[in-house]
Each structure stands twice: as C-alpha cells, then as structure tokens.
Design a protein around this motif. Structure first.
Motif, PDB file in Angstrom:
ATOM      1  N   THR A   1       0.832  -1.204   0.000  1.00 25.00           N
ATOM      2  CA  THR A   1       0.000   0.000   0.000  1.00 25.00           C
ATOM      3  C   THR A   1       0.864   1.250   0.000  1.00 25.00           C
ATOM      4  OG1 THR A   1      -1.726  -1.200   1.202  1.00 25.00           O
ATOM      5  CG2 THR A   1      -1.837   1.204   1.225  1.00 25.00           C
TER       6      THR A   1
ATOM      7  N   VAL B   1       1.041   4.158  -2.824  1.00 22.34           N
ATOM      8  CA  VAL B   1       0.840   5.574  -2.472  1.00 22.34           C
ATOM      9  C   VAL B   1       2.021   6.406  -2.967  1.00 22.34           C
ATOM     10  CG1 VAL B   1       0.716   7.186  -0.539  1.00 22.34           C
ATOM     11  CG2 VAL B   1      -0.654   5.086  -0.516  1.00 22.34           C
TER      12      VAL B   1
ATOM     13  N   ASP C   1      -8.057   5.343  -6.101  1.00 26.64           N
ATOM     14  CA  ASP C   1      -8.836   4.914  -4.933  1.00 26.64           C
ATOM     15  C   ASP C   1      -9.374   3.512  -5.145  1.00 26.64           C
ATOM     16  OD1 ASP C   1      -8.336   7.264  -3.644  1.00 26.64           O
ATOM     17  OD2 ASP C   1     -10.220   8.243  -4.263  1.00 26.64           O
ATOM     18  N   ALA C   2      -9.717   3.180  -6.397  1.00 24.69           N
ATOM     19  CA  ALA C   2     -10.173   1.823  -6.674  1.00 24.69           C
ATOM     20  C   ALA C   2      -9.060   0.800  -6.404  1.00 24.69           C
ATOM     21  CB  ALA C   2     -10.646   1.714  -8.124  1.00 24.69           C
TER      22      ALA C   2
ATOM     23  N   TRP D   1      -4.246   1.000 -13.622  1.00 24.55           N
ATOM     24  CA  TRP D   1      -4.132   2.424 -13.250  1.00 24.55           C
ATOM     25  C   TRP D   1      -2.892   3.056 -13.876  1.00 24.55           C
ATOM     26  CZ3 TRP D   1      -0.248   4.647 -10.151  1.00 24.55           C
ATOM     27  CH2 TRP D   1      -0.418   5.973  -9.856  1.00 24.55           C
TER      28      TRP D   1
ATOM     29  N   GLU E   1       1.400   7.101  -6.629  1.00 21.82           N
ATOM     30  CA  GLU E   1       0.358   8.103  -6.867  1.00 21.82           C
ATOM     31  C   GLU E   1       0.845   9.501  -6.484  1.00 21.82           C
ATOM     32  OE1 GLU E   1      -2.979  10.686  -6.133  1.00 21.82           O
ATOM     33  OE2 GLU E   1      -1.683   9.853  -4.555  1.00 21.82           O
TER      34      GLU E   1
ATOM     35  N   ARG F   1      -6.602   1.209  -4.239  1.00 19.00           N
ATOM     36  CA  ARG F   1      -6.443   1.122  -2.793  1.00 19.00           C
ATOM     37  C   ARG F   1      -7.552   0.275  -2.177  1.00 19.00           C
ATOM     38  NH1 ARG F   1      -4.844   6.825  -0.135  1.00 19.00           N
ATOM     39  NH2 ARG F   1      -4.629   5.376   1.611  1.00 19.00           N
ATOM     40  N   ASP F   2      -8.748   0.410  -2.716  1.00 21.77           N
ATOM     41  CA  ASP F   2      -9.833  -0.407  -2.188  1.00 21.77           C
ATOM     42  C   ASP F   2      -9.564  -1.898  -2.414  1.00 21.77           C
ATOM     43  OD1 ASP F   2     -11.107   1.869  -1.372  1.00 21.77           O
ATOM     44  OD2 ASP F   2     -12.417   2.007  -3.164  1.00 21.77           O
TER      45      ASP F   2
ATOM     46  N   LYS G   1      -7.286  10.259  -9.468  1.00 22.57           N
ATOM     47  CA  LYS G   1      -7.453   9.946  -8.049  1.00 22.57           C
ATOM     48  C   LYS G   1      -8.551   8.925  -7.847  1.00 22.57           C
ATOM     49  CE  LYS G   1      -8.087  12.113  -3.546  1.00 22.57           C
ATOM     50  NZ  LYS G   1      -9.041  11.128  -3.087  1.00 22.57           N
ATOM     51  N   ALA G   2      -9.643   9.068  -8.602  1.00 25.14           N
ATOM     52  CA  ALA G   2     -10.731   8.111  -8.474  1.00 25.14           C
ATOM     53  C   ALA G   2     -10.269   6.705  -8.868  1.00 25.14           C
ATOM     54  CB  ALA G   2     -11.905   8.570  -9.339  1.00 25.14           C
TER      55      ALA G   2
END
Length: 509
Positions: free
Chosen positions: A45, A49, A141-142, A108, A52, A144-145, A137-138
C-alpha cells in the motif's frame, strides 16, 4: 508388562509427536506466513501511495524529481508482489485478491499514470494536468480499495489461523492429559498385578525363609507365583535341603569329633601319667643301677679285672644315657603343653640368656656370637630360649677342627613374619640330610664323636612350628651350616625393622 509398557511408550510418543507437529504447523503458518504477508500488504500500500504521490507532484509541477518516488514505488511493488505470493502459497482466496489488486494497479498505471506523465512532458497546460490528477485519483482509490480488500481477507485468514492454533493447543493439552491419566491408570494396574501375582508369593517365600532361618529346617518351601518366582523358590528349597544335609553331616562329624576329643583327653591323661612315671618311677631304677654299679666298682675295684671294670662302665654309661634320653623326651613332649605362656618376648634378652647358659662352652672353645639388635615377638620365653640355645649350642659343638667357632645371626622382614638365620663356620651338614636332622633321636655322627641324644633340632622344629613359623636348612650355604626360620611379628609392630637396626651393625659377644 514390559511389552505393554513399550507399546504404551511408543504409541504415546507417536500421538504426542503428531499433536506437537500439528500445533507447530498451525503456529508456523500464522507466524511465518500470514503475519508477514499482512506486513507486506501494508508495505505494498505504501509503495502504491508513493507512485500516486509522485505522479501527482510531477503533473502539478512538471519537475522530473517527483517521478523518483514513482519509480521506487513500481520497483517496490514488483518485489512485494513476489514476496506476498511466496508467503500466501496455499491460500487461494488471498492469492486471487492479490492478482486482482495487481491487475487494478497495472491498469491504473497503463490508463492513467503513464499517459498523464507523457502528456505533461509534452508541455500540456497545468490546468489540464490538474483535471487529469483529479480524474486519476478516483482510479487510484479503486486500487487502494482492492488492496484493502486483500488486507481484510488476510485479517480473516489470520483470525481463523489463531482459532486453529487455539484448537490445536487445546487438542495437545487434552492428549497429554489423557496420556498422563492413562499412564497413572496403567501404573495402578501394574501395582495391583505385581501385588497379586508377585509380591504375595514373594511374601510367602520370605516368611518360609525366615521360618527356616529361625531354626525350623524341616519346613519345606512350596513353589508358587510366576515361573521365575517358582524357580527361585525351587532353588531356595534345594539350598535348604543341602543346608539340612550339611547340618546333619556336621552334627555327625561333631559327635565323632567330640568322641575323638574325649579319647584325646584320655590319651593326654595317659601321656601325663607316662610323663610322671618317666620323670620319677623310670628314672629312680636307673639312678639305683648307676649308683650301685659305681659302689660295686669302688668297693671291689681291687678284686675286679679290667674286663669287669669295663662292663661296669658300660652299665653306668647306659643308665646315664637312658636318663638323659628320658629327660630330653619329657622336654620335647612338654612343648606346647606345659610351656604355653604367650606374651611379648624381647629376643635380645632371650639370646643373651641362651649365651649365658652356654658361657662355659663358649669360653672353652673360643667361640664368638655375632648378632644385630633383635625384635620383640609374641611367644613363650622358655621355648624361645630353648630354640636359640639349641641352635647356638649345635654351632659350637659341630665346630671345624681348624678354626674357632663363629656364630652369625641375621634378621629381616618376610611379609607379616620375621625371618632369622643362624650360620656357623663349622663342619656343615650334607644337604641330603636336610629333612632327617629334624627327626627326633636322628643322629648323623656316632656318640663317641659327638655327645648328645639327637633331639636338639627336633625341639627347634617343634618350637618354631608351635609359634606359627617354619625352619629349614639352607642347602646353598657351604662354609658351615645355616638354619633359616621365621617367627610371627607383633600386630602393632609394622615398622619394627627400623628399630632393629642395619644388618651390618652386629654386636659381638
């Protein structure tokens, strides 16, 4: 019982090993795989990050330095994915989540990050870059989920592993408690079995043995119990029978010995009576014969011819020798019977007394006695004086005609005995007569050549043997005669040889 114990130990070891192995496997899965995998997911993770953050910084500023975290994050992601796959081998649900997270992150980068980076490098408008960041970013976030879903799955797997570990520990504890309980029951069963099968027959055997030992030798021991104990009982019974037989034989021998002892007492009484008669009644007629023969010679000497005087001299000499033989025989018979006063005897005093008794013969023949300081021995002073006096007297009597007699005494240790030697420079003794000279009344020379009854060395042998020693003629000595004999040492005189002195330090008398 031994086989059952072996089977119990082997089975218990196998079950215990299996339970311990299962517990160790569950524990190792939790500590070596699940927990490190969750830690690696957290690191994954962080790597995503970093990617990103680096992309967003580059898009906003256009500075290439912001792409360094992005590159490190991509490399770290690859490394972590490989490590997580190794840790989650055998966990299909978690691996499926990992594959989806990897695909989501790759999508991504392919559809958002890399095109945005290329567009910003071509000099696009910063306002457009901001729109791209917001749009990306959206998508991130997917990703990261998806990684969070993987972490939740690992948490669920961890909780299940902990539950499995607790169950394995409870199983382990239950198995070992059961083994201990079974072992205790088995020990109780063995104790009862031993009591019934072995100890009771052994108690009966012990009671029977104590009864026999108490004096009831006719009590028979009946075999009972296991085969080994029955054989033992049979052996003890055989031993009892042999002891009884030996006891019967011993009682018979004792009765016979008591009978022989009574006969020996009667024989000794007869010997005492004989000694009395020999010392009084037998010597009195001999004294009368010698006395009247001498009176006959004195009163009628002028009427007797030489032949008659010779006959009278023969009669007197025979009576005198008969008296001497009787006296010597009495002396020999009294050794160990009349003379038996055992105490510590200083041999220096004994030999000095013997020399004093032989002072006349020593002076007449110019004899010399050489001896070292002598030890103290247990014995009878009269018998020991008789021993030394006979040995020294013989050495002086059987002197060499060409030299004055010299008697040398030596002493040394021989185990728990003292060893003495008395040697002279006389005529010596032929070794072939080494045994004959110790027989009573045995003579090697005629009475005309050397006087005496031939009992001296027999007395010496009897005295030495009465004190527990041995005497012999040293057949290797050629310059005269040498007698070697032993006498016991006193119990408290272990180091008396130092007090005796060096053999060379001789005292000359």
């Amino acid at each position: 019982m031994l086989i059952a114990m072996v089977v119990l130990v082997v089975c218990g070891a196998a079950v215990g090993a299996g339970v311990l192995s299962h517990t160790a496997g569950v524990s190792n899965r939790l500590s070596d795989r699940i927990s490190p995998a969750r830690t690696a997911v957290v690191e994954l993770t962080a790597a995503l990050v970093d990617q990103e953050t680096g992309v967003r910084g580059f898009l906003l500023s256009g500075d290439e330095r912001f792409l360094e975290p992005y590159a490190r994050g991509v490399d770290g992601e690859r490394t972590l994915l490989t490590r997580i796959r190794q840790l989650l081998a055998g966990e299909p649900v978690a691996l499926a989540d990992l594959d989806r997270a990897e695909a989501q992150a790759r999508e991504w980068r392919t559809t958002v990050a890399d095109p945005a980076i290329e567009t910003r490098r071509r000099g696009s408008d910063p306002a457009a870059a901001v729109d791209t960041v917001l749009a990306g970013k959206a998508a991130f976030d997917a990703v990261r989920d998806r990684v969070a879903a993987l972490d939740r799955d690992l948490a669920a797997i961890r909780d299940q592993a902990r539950a499995d570990l607790d169950a394995a520990r409870r199983l382990r504890d239950g198995v070992f408690i059961g083994m201990i309980g079974f072992l205790l029951l088995f020990i109780v069963a063995i104790a009862v079995l031993l009591r019934v099968v072995v100890l009771r027959p052994l108690d009966r055997l012990s009671a029977g043995v104590r009864r026999v030992a108490g004096g009831d030798f006719d009590h028979r021991l009946a075999a009972a119990g296991p085969a080994d104990l029955a054989r033992l009982t049979g052996d003890v019974e055989t031993m009892r029978q042999r002891v009884v037989d030996a006891l019967v034989d011993s009682q018979r021998a004792r009765a016979k010995l008591e009978q022989q002892q009574l006969e020996l007492h009667r024989s000794n009484a007869d010997l005492e009576q004989f000694a009395y008669v020999a010392s009084h009644d037998l010597q009195e007629p001999l004294r009368k014969v010698a006395s009247f023969c001498q009176m006959l010679q004195r009163r009628y000497s002028d009427q007797l011819d030489d032949k008659a005087r010779q006959y009278i001299a023969f009669a007197v000499d025979g009576a005198t020798r008969m008296q001497r033989l009787i006296t010597d025989l009495l002396t020999f018979s009294r050794i160990g019977r009349v003379y038996d006063d055992s105490r510590s005897v200083d041999l220096d005093d004994v030999v000095a007394q013997a020399e004093a008794n032989l002072a006349g013969a020593i002076a007449d023949r110019g004899a010399r006695v050489e001896r070292p300081p002598l030890p103290t021995v247990p014995g009878d002073v009269t018998l020991l004086t008789m021993l030394w006096q006979n040995l020294i007297s013989n050495a002086i009597k059987f002197r060499h005609p060409d030299r004055d007699p010299v008697v040398r005494v030596a002493v040394g240790e021989a185990g728990d005995m003292w060893q003495f030697s008395v040697e002279d420079n006389g005529i010596g003794i032929d070794p072939k007569y080494a045994d004959k000279i110790f027989v009573i009344f045995q003579r090697l020379h005629s009475r005309e050549t050397y006087t005496g009854t031939g009992i001296g060395l027999a007395v010496c042998k009897k005295v030495v043997e009465f004190h527990g020693g041995e005497i012999r003629l040293d057949d290797t000595y050629r310059d005269g005669a040498r007698f070697v004999f032993t006498l016991p040492r006193e119990a408290a005189a272990a180091d008396d040889l130092d007090a005796v002195g060096e053999p060379e330090a001789l005292a000359v008398h």
